[in-house]
Design a protein around this motif. Structure first.
Motif, mmCIF file in Angstrom:
data_model
loop_
_atom_site.group_PDB
_atom_site.id
_atom_site.type_symbol
_atom_site.label_atom_id
_atom_site.label_comp_id
_atom_site.label_asym_id
_atom_site.label_seq_id
_atom_site.Cartn_x
_atom_site.Cartn_y
_atom_site.Cartn_z
ATOM 1 N N VAL A 32 0.859 -1.188 0.000
ATOM 2 C CA VAL A 32 0.000 0.000 0.000
ATOM 3 C C VAL A 32 0.894 1.236 0.000
ATOM 4 N N VAL A 33 0.676 2.122 -0.977
ATOM 5 C CA VAL A 33 1.535 3.310 -1.108
ATOM 6 C C VAL A 33 0.827 4.588 -0.676
ATOM 7 N N ASP A 34 -0.477 4.525 -0.483
ATOM 8 C CA ASP A 34 -1.237 5.690 -0.030
ATOM 9 C C ASP A 34 -2.572 5.182 0.497
ATOM 10 N N LYS A 35 -3.203 5.938 1.365
ATOM 11 C CA LYS A 35 -4.522 5.525 1.854
ATOM 12 C C LYS A 35 -5.337 6.733 2.291
ATOM 13 N N PHE A 36 -6.635 6.572 2.242
ATOM 14 C CA PHE A 36 -7.571 7.604 2.674
ATOM 15 C C PHE A 36 -8.717 6.920 3.403
ATOM 16 N N ILE A 37 -8.953 7.313 4.655
ATOM 17 C CA ILE A 37 -10.004 6.725 5.488
ATOM 18 C C ILE A 37 -10.775 7.861 6.138
ATOM 19 N N SER A 38 -12.096 7.836 6.031
ATOM 20 C CA SER A 38 -12.867 8.924 6.624
ATOM 21 C C SER A 38 -14.317 8.527 6.834
ATOM 22 N N LEU A 39 -14.893 8.988 7.943
ATOM 23 C CA LEU A 39 -16.347 8.996 8.074
ATOM 24 C C LEU A 39 -16.886 10.075 7.151
ATOM 25 N N VAL A 40 -18.129 9.943 6.740
ATOM 26 C CA VAL A 40 -18.742 10.917 5.837
ATOM 27 C C VAL A 40 -20.152 11.223 6.342
ATOM 28 N N ASN A 41 -20.474 12.489 6.412
ATOM 29 C CA ASN A 41 -21.828 12.895 6.799
ATOM 30 C C ASN A 41 -22.740 12.756 5.583
ATOM 31 N N PRO A 42 -23.680 11.798 5.600
ATOM 32 C CA PRO A 42 -24.516 11.556 4.420
ATOM 33 C C PRO A 42 -25.669 12.542 4.276
ATOM 34 N N GLU A 43 -25.868 13.360 5.311
ATOM 35 C CA GLU A 43 -26.955 14.347 5.312
ATOM 36 C C GLU A 43 -28.326 13.686 5.192
ATOM 37 N N LYS A 44 -28.408 12.459 5.713
ATOM 38 C CA LYS A 44 -29.686 11.750 5.803
ATOM 39 C C LYS A 44 -29.565 10.709 6.903
ATOM 40 N N GLU A 45 -30.705 10.207 7.354
ATOM 41 C CA GLU A 45 -30.727 9.257 8.461
ATOM 42 C C GLU A 45 -30.199 7.886 8.036
ATOM 43 N N ILE A 46 -29.539 7.194 8.983
ATOM 44 C CA ILE A 46 -29.052 5.840 8.743
ATOM 45 C C ILE A 46 -30.151 4.859 9.133
ATOM 46 N N GLN A 47 -30.358 3.834 8.313
ATOM 47 C CA GLN A 47 -31.356 2.809 8.623
ATOM 48 C C GLN A 47 -30.953 2.070 9.902
ATOM 49 N N PRO A 48 -31.909 1.758 10.783
ATOM 50 C CA PRO A 48 -31.590 1.109 12.061
ATOM 51 C C PRO A 48 -30.804 -0.194 11.921
ATOM 52 N N PHE A 49 -31.125 -1.004 10.913
ATOM 53 C CA PHE A 49 -30.409 -2.278 10.766
ATOM 54 C C PHE A 49 -28.949 -2.038 10.399
ATOM 55 N N VAL A 50 -28.662 -0.909 9.713
ATOM 56 C CA VAL A 50 -27.277 -0.579 9.355
ATOM 57 C C VAL A 50 -26.510 -0.129 10.594
ATOM 58 N N VAL A 51 -27.169 0.636 11.447
ATOM 59 C CA VAL A 51 -26.540 1.058 12.712
ATOM 60 C C VAL A 51 -26.138 -0.170 13.515
ATOM 61 N N LYS A 52 -27.026 -1.142 13.589
ATOM 62 C CA LYS A 52 -26.753 -2.371 14.342
ATOM 63 C C LYS A 52 -25.607 -3.160 13.717
ATOM 64 N N LEU A 53 -25.541 -3.166 12.375
ATOM 65 C CA LEU A 53 -24.517 -3.936 11.679
ATOM 66 C C LEU A 53 -23.137 -3.289 11.776
ATOM 67 N N THR A 54 -23.060 -1.976 11.581
ATOM 68 C CA THR A 54 -21.759 -1.294 11.484
ATOM 69 C C THR A 54 -21.333 -0.599 12.768
ATOM 70 N N GLY A 55 -22.314 -0.249 13.606
ATOM 71 C CA GLY A 55 -21.983 0.533 14.797
ATOM 72 C C GLY A 55 -21.894 2.020 14.519
ATOM 73 N N ILE A 56 -22.062 2.425 13.262
ATOM 74 C CA ILE A 56 -22.021 3.846 12.904
ATOM 75 C C ILE A 56 -23.419 4.428 13.088
ATOM 76 N N ASN A 57 -23.526 5.485 13.895
ATOM 77 C CA ASN A 57 -24.832 6.098 14.123
ATOM 78 C C ASN A 57 -24.831 7.557 13.684
ATOM 79 N N ASN A 58 -25.993 8.157 13.694
ATOM 80 C CA ASN A 58 -26.142 9.532 13.202
ATOM 81 C C ASN A 58 -25.321 10.534 14.004
ATOM 82 N N LYS A 59 -25.217 10.315 15.315
ATOM 83 C CA LYS A 59 -24.473 11.245 16.165
ATOM 84 C C LYS A 59 -22.995 11.257 15.799
ATOM 85 N N MET A 60 -22.445 10.100 15.466
ATOM 86 C CA MET A 60 -21.027 10.006 15.104
ATOM 87 C C MET A 60 -20.701 10.833 13.859
#
Length: 455
Positions: A32-60
């Protein structure tokens, strides 16, 4: 050079998802010679099942950068690279959709590690990322987070490169722009389609319908057709200049319209349905004690079928279902191996209802109810279900056990008044095949209401 990536999204309707996290590792084939990692604000609500799967919630994501703020970095790190992802079509579609919202046409060639794994690891039990890397002894952490999955994909891709002695990856699997990617014209077509149930019609430059189909998600189905591989699919995509659609509100109306219109219009790229040849039927016979017994028999041997089936397994499954639903005697219906005679008053050997507890008439009434619920024979009913919009209902009219047609009503009064209902109905051919489509649907799913007619 490769850009190995993984994207987490909000979930939701097709092509309306938003990115919540992205990880990209620029890989030169060795490291690996370069990398980019970031959370992104989607400007919309996350589906509850996705929150449970990934642990990423709207507040984060409240303070995370929005996509337009990271778009330039994504372009830079992926420039002159081939995008690599596990199920690349999904990640690439999401990226292209986000960039298109910004007015930018993002195009890269892609490689899918699912496809590569099927070629180079043909004996794998599963090609899901988690199960595949676990079977290969590849360590993975932060599963269902972008960076954890991207790192696992990097390690998987390195292994695939090492196993690729015939250079399949280089020669055969890099996707050309015409495969798996939508042109600007196709993107415009898909964007205008709804995520609704109904039918869609693909037209050539002369306006002729060259393909039609039903779907519970019109936008998703058309997108899949445009990106599907195979010579016939590529020709269809190339010949399609416009897509129109008709919402039906529910799947049963869509099924009936598709069947009738395929026979009437016979589009170039469709397989036209042939007259169905039924193999088995549900039949009623009286046993030696006078109790009605339900049996699955070859279609030609059943004089008065109470249900038609294309195969023995679907027939037996239906018999088992109604035996349980209506508490019928399993032994009498021939689906139990219990010893003894279920109609012969040995309560201990009977699975299901034991006939000694009730007389023939009572039990036989239940058998008639069981066969009638999923059978149109001699019925005069209206099947009422969801319409195309809130407040509207669909009505499928059945008279003397045969399909008459369908219509849409805004008021219950329109359904209850037969004269008005008949004026709203679009006629359809009441064939045996049409009845079969309705009965098959009723065995698997429910309509909102079945209203009996006074005739």
């Amino acid at each position: 050079m490769y850009a190995i990536l993984d994207i987490e999204t909000t979930g939701g309707k097709f092509n309306e998802e938003g990115i919540t996290e992205i990880a990209i590792h620029k890989f030169d084939g060795k490291k690996v010679v370069d990398k980019f990692i970031s959370l992104v604000n989607p400007e919309k609500e996350i589906q509850p099942f996705v929150v449970k799967l990934t642990g990423i919630n709207n507040k984060m994501l409240q303070t995370a950068p929005k996509f337009y703020e990271v778009a330039k970095r994504i372009i830079e790190i992926t420039e002159d690279t081939v995008l690599v992802a596990h199920n690349a079509q999904f990640d690439y579609r999401i990226l292209r959709t986000e960039f298109r919202r910004l007015g930018y046409n993002f195009e890269r060639k892609t490689l899918c590690t699912v496809d590569l794994s099927k070629l180079l690891l043909p004996d794998a039990e599963s090609y899901s990322l988690g199960k595949l890397v676990r079977s290969l002894g590849i360590p993975v952490s932060d599963r269902h987070r972008a960076n954890g999955d991207a790192l696992a994909t990097v390690k998987l891709f390195k292994l695939l490169l090492a196993k690729d002695s015939e250079k399949i990856i280089i020669k055969d699997t890099i996707r050309k722009e015409s495969q798996g990617e939508l042109s600007e014209k196709q993107l415009d077509i898909v964007r205008e389609l709804p995520n609704k149930t109904g039918l869609f019609y693909m037209h050539n430059k002369e306006g002729e319908i060259i393909y039609l189909s039903k779907s519970t998600d019109i936008k998703k189905k058309v997108n899949q057709l445009f990106t599907k591989s195979g010579e016939r699919s590529r020709k269809l995509a190339k010949d399609t200049k416009k897509v129109t659609f008709e919402e039906t509100g529910n799947e049963l109306v869509a099924i009936l319209k598709e069947h009738e219109e395929l026979l009437k219009l016979r589009p170039k790229y469709n397989s036209i349905p042939k007259k169905r040849m039924f193999s088995h039927a549900l039949c009623k016979v009286e046993n030696k004690d006078g109790y009605d017994s339900l049996k699955i028999m070859p279609f030609r041997e059943c004089k008065d079928p109470l249900g038609l089936f294309n195969g023995i397994f679907s027939a037996k499954n239906h018999l088992y279902k109604i035996t349980k639903e209506f508490d019928l005697c399993e032994k009498v219906n021939g689906i139990s191996e219990a010893r003894g005679n279920c109609s012969g008053y040995d309560e201990g050997t009977c699975k299901g209802a034991c006939l000694k507890k009730e007389d023939q008439a009572t039990y036989n009434d239940r058998v008639r109810a069981a066969t009638s619920k999923y059978n149109l024979k001699d019925k005069n009913v209206v099947l009422v279900d969801k319409g195309r919009e809130i407040g509207e209902q669909s009505a499928i009219l059945i008279r003397n056990g045969s399909l008459v047609g369908f219509g849409f009503c805004d008021l219950n009064y329109q359904i209850n008044n037969m004269h008005i209902l008949e004026t709203l109905i679009t006629p359809m051919n009441g064939t045996r095949d049409a009845n079969f489509l309705i009965e098959s649907y009723l065995r698997k799913k429910r309509v909102l209401k079945t209203k009996e007619l006074n005739v």
